[in-house]
Design a protein around this motif. Structure first.
Motif, PDB file in Angstrom:
ATOM      1  N   GLY A  25       0.811  -1.217   0.000  1.00  0.00           N
ATOM      2  CA  GLY A  25       0.000   0.000   0.000  1.00  0.00           C
ATOM      3  C   GLY A  25       0.842   1.264   0.000  1.00  0.00           C
ATOM      4  N   ALA A  26       1.981   1.206   0.674  1.00  0.00           N
ATOM      5  CA  ALA A  26       2.851   2.378   0.762  1.00  0.00           C
ATOM      6  C   ALA A  26       3.724   2.572  -0.472  1.00  0.00           C
ATOM      7  CB  ALA A  26       3.745   2.271   2.003  1.00  0.00           C
ATOM      8  N   ARG A  27       4.248   1.455  -1.027  1.00  0.00           N
ATOM      9  CA  ARG A  27       5.248   1.603  -2.090  1.00  0.00           C
ATOM     10  C   ARG A  27       4.915   0.880  -3.381  1.00  0.00           C
ATOM     11  NH1 ARG A  27       9.269  -0.110   1.730  1.00  0.00           N
ATOM     12  NH2 ARG A  27      10.171  -1.402   0.122  1.00  0.00           N
ATOM     13  N   GLY A  28       3.979  -0.044  -3.349  1.00  0.00           N
ATOM     14  CA  GLY A  28       3.645  -0.789  -4.549  1.00  0.00           C
ATOM     15  C   GLY A  28       4.342  -2.131  -4.599  1.00  0.00           C
ATOM     16  N   TYR A  29       3.735  -3.053  -5.320  1.00  0.00           N
ATOM     17  CA  TYR A  29       4.207  -4.426  -5.407  1.00  0.00           C
ATOM     18  C   TYR A  29       5.664  -4.513  -5.874  1.00  0.00           C
ATOM     19  CZ  TYR A  29       4.491  -9.251  -7.106  1.00  0.00           C
ATOM     20  OH  TYR A  29       4.864 -10.548  -7.341  1.00  0.00           O
ATOM     21  N   HIS A  30       6.001  -3.841  -6.941  1.00  0.00           N
ATOM     22  CA  HIS A  30       7.322  -3.993  -7.557  1.00  0.00           C
ATOM     23  C   HIS A  30       8.455  -3.383  -6.742  1.00  0.00           C
ATOM     24  CE1 HIS A  30       5.707  -5.942 -11.050  1.00  0.00           C
ATOM     25  NE2 HIS A  30       4.823  -4.974 -11.181  1.00  0.00           N
ATOM     26  N   ASP A  31       8.122  -2.490  -5.816  1.00  0.00           N
ATOM     27  CA  ASP A  31       9.159  -1.849  -5.012  1.00  0.00           C
ATOM     28  C   ASP A  31       9.334  -2.483  -3.638  1.00  0.00           C
ATOM     29  OD1 ASP A  31       9.820  -0.064  -7.010  1.00  0.00           O
ATOM     30  OD2 ASP A  31       8.349   1.426  -6.346  1.00  0.00           O
ATOM     31  N   VAL A  32       8.704  -3.626  -3.428  1.00  0.00           N
ATOM     32  CA  VAL A  32       8.809  -4.303  -2.135  1.00  0.00           C
ATOM     33  C   VAL A  32       9.356  -5.716  -2.344  1.00  0.00           C
ATOM     34  CG1 VAL A  32       7.546  -5.116  -0.112  1.00  0.00           C
ATOM     35  CG2 VAL A  32       6.848  -2.986  -1.219  1.00  0.00           C
ATOM     36  N   PRO A  33      10.595  -5.961  -1.923  1.00  0.00           N
ATOM     37  CA  PRO A  33      11.149  -7.318  -2.062  1.00  0.00           C
ATOM     38  C   PRO A  33      10.538  -8.272  -1.030  1.00  0.00           C
ATOM     39  CG  PRO A  33      12.772  -5.835  -1.087  1.00  0.00           C
ATOM     40  CD  PRO A  33      11.569  -4.997  -1.422  1.00  0.00           C
TER      41      PRO A  33
END
Length: 197
Positions: A25-33
């Motif tokens: 929710g904060a950064r998006g799927y692709h930016d969260v490992p």
């Protein structure tokens, strides 16, 4: 008191879903490992793979949690409405308001179509929304509130329009203005279905 294996498993799933939801929710799927999700949840990577298969499986679970929450919010409004048509109008307002929430905009309306694929995303939306729309349109027709029209086709079209409106809100420079615009259009559309009194 010791927890059962099922309780530990449920707690692990819940921790992963909460951590993923907050981060996506904060950064998006692709930016969260995946490693960040498991670290935040306080579990191992093996737990993520055991419960969800992979990061995309976890993402789908997060989307489904959001969809269930939205469905519950909309259902509450529909259930308390004076009649099915006013319920649809009020429920639409609740849903459009939810589309302004950052987690809904990011997870359900921006990342979900890209990560899950357009067809899978549409299937999820239909699974959670189509029945509510069809049921209330059928009730409105049976109550003599709207013109006699094929409810299944109308429900599909209404859901498609609502989901497009949601995406318009999610991607707008001024989401609040777009939300108001689409509410106005839907109000006019619904009034066009009314039987003359």
């Amino acid at each position: 008191m010791r927890r059962t294996q099922q309780e530990r498993s449920d707690a692990t799933r819940a921790a992963l879903i909460k951590a993923a939801r907050d981060l996506f929710g904060a950064r998006g799927y692709h930016d969260v490992p995946a490693e960040e999700i498991t670290r935040t949840a306080g579990v191992t990577r093996g737990a993520l793979y055991h419960h969800f298969g992979d990061k995309q499986g976890l993402f789908r679970a997060v989307v489904e949690v959001l969809e269930r929450e939205l469905t519950a919010e909309v259902s509450e409004v529909l259930d308390s409405a004076a009649d099915p048509l006013s319920g649809l109008s009020s429920a639409l307002g609740v849903f459009l308001d939810a589309c302004l929430r950052p987690d809904v905009r990011r997870i359900s309306l921006t990342d979900a179509p890209a990560v899950l694929g357009w067809d899978a995303w549409r299937d999820l939306e239909a699974e959670y929304g189509l029945g509510l729309v069809a049921e209330n349109l059928a009730a409105a027709r049976e109550a003599g509130l709207i013109v006699d029209t094929p409810v299944d086709a109308l429900a599909q079209l209404v859901l498609a329009a609502v989901m497009e409106a949601a995406r318009m809100i999610a991607h707008a420079d001024d989401p609040g203005r777009v939300r108001g615009d689409v509410q106005q259009v839907f109000s006019g559309w619904l009034s066009g279905l009314l039987l003359p009194r």
